[in-house]
Design a protein around this motif. Structure first.
Motif, PDB file in Angstrom:
ATOM      1  N   ARG A 102      -3.975  -3.868  -0.142  1.00 43.83           N
ATOM      2  CA  ARG A 102      -4.131  -4.012  -1.419  1.00 43.83           C
ATOM      3  C   ARG A 102      -5.121  -3.147  -2.162  1.00 43.83           C
ATOM      4  NH1 ARG A 102      -3.173 -10.327  -1.805  1.00 43.83           N
ATOM      5  NH2 ARG A 102      -0.751 -10.515  -2.392  1.00 43.83           N
ATOM      6  N   ARG A 105      -4.819   0.746  -0.485  1.00 43.35           N
ATOM      7  CA  ARG A 105      -3.336   1.644  -0.947  1.00 43.35           C
ATOM      8  C   ARG A 105      -2.951   2.465   0.391  1.00 43.35           C
ATOM      9  NH1 ARG A 105      -1.455  -0.772  -5.081  1.00 43.35           N
ATOM     10  NH2 ARG A 105       0.447   0.538  -5.088  1.00 43.35           N
ATOM     11  N   ILE A 166       4.427  -4.503  -2.212  1.00 43.83           N
ATOM     12  CA  ILE A 166       4.338  -5.501  -1.493  1.00 43.83           C
ATOM     13  C   ILE A 166       4.973  -6.729  -2.147  1.00 43.83           C
ATOM     14  CG2 ILE A 166       2.605  -7.512  -0.746  1.00 43.83           C
ATOM     15  CD1 ILE A 166       0.364  -5.340  -0.801  1.00 43.83           C
ATOM     16  N   HIS A 175       4.151 -11.764   3.067  1.00 47.64           N
ATOM     17  CA  HIS A 175       4.132 -10.634   2.205  1.00 47.64           C
ATOM     18  C   HIS A 175       4.610  -9.529   3.122  1.00 47.64           C
ATOM     19  CE1 HIS A 175       1.008 -13.483   0.480  1.00 47.64           C
ATOM     20  NE2 HIS A 175       1.192 -12.577  -0.682  1.00 47.64           N
TER      21      HIS A 175
END
Length: 221
Positions: A102, A105, A166, A175
């Protein structure tokens, strides 16, 4: 105990959600199983599963490595790969790989060769965020060409990926991390005319529990 079974009618069911008796099949209503039971029966049935051994960069530059066996090709135009990150066994904060991806990236999917069964299993254990599994387990790394996250040198095929999206699934939730492949590295001699020799490649796959499987006989249809 009478519960509604797979046929939609009242049926004698066991506490685990399986019929008390069946001529040819045991029918499982997944809604009647515990989460642990659902995990065991699904991951024992959908086999063998390839393993995405994912390296990612933490905010302090530590290289995290974690295996994920819910792993699939999602598209070839462009090349998109996806792996599912489940919840931690305890605690509400996300797994390190998810948090790292997250933030940065990007990530690398390293395919798992024969002989790595033990270290992959050990890498799946939960470690503090300030512990690098790469350092802990003695992996050698190689710089990537398009992203900052390094690759695992002993892997025969590695995918450099940038995060595409995601997607959350389920109640836990899980996820689905989708990455766009920006570079693919294949060990010299494995590919001819973009066809990979499966015997020379010989990755391991995951089956139920702590069990892994190696490539066996090839059958042409």
């Amino acid at each position: 105990m009478v519960r509604f079974g797979c046929d939609g009618k009242g049926a004698q069911m066991s506490e685990a959600g399986a019929p008390a008796s069946s001529d040819e099949f045991d029918c499982f209503d997944l809604a009647l199983l515990t989460r642990a039971e659902r995990y065991k029966i699904l991951t024992g049935a959908v086999i063998p599963r390839p393993i995405a051994f994912v390296t990612s960069l933490g905010p302090d530059g530590l290289v995290n490595a974690a295996p994920f066996s819910q792993f699939v090709i999602l598209a070839v135009d462009p090349g998109l790969l996806g792996f599912s990150v489940g919840p931690r066994l305890a605690g509400s904060h996300p797994k390190d790989t998810l948090a790292n991806v997250r933030a940065a990236r990007e990530f690398v999917i390293n395919m798992v060769p024969e002989g790595w069964e033990d270290v992959v299993q050990r890498a799946s254990d939960e470690h503090p965020a300030d512990v690098s599994e790469v350092d802990l387990l003695g992996f050698r790394t190689t710089p990537s060409t398009r992203i900052k996250t390094p690759r695992l040198s002993g892997s025969k095929i590695q995918f450099e990926c940038v995060l595409d999206q995601i997607v959350n699934f389920g109640d836990a939730p899980n996820h689905l991390v989708v990455g766009k492949v920006v570079a693919m590295h294949v060990k010299s001699g494995l590919a001819q005319d973009c066809k990979i020799d499966p015997k020379a490649y010989s990755p391991i796959a995951r089956i139920g529990g702590r069990n892994y499987v190696r490539l066996g006989d090839l059958v042409k249809a």
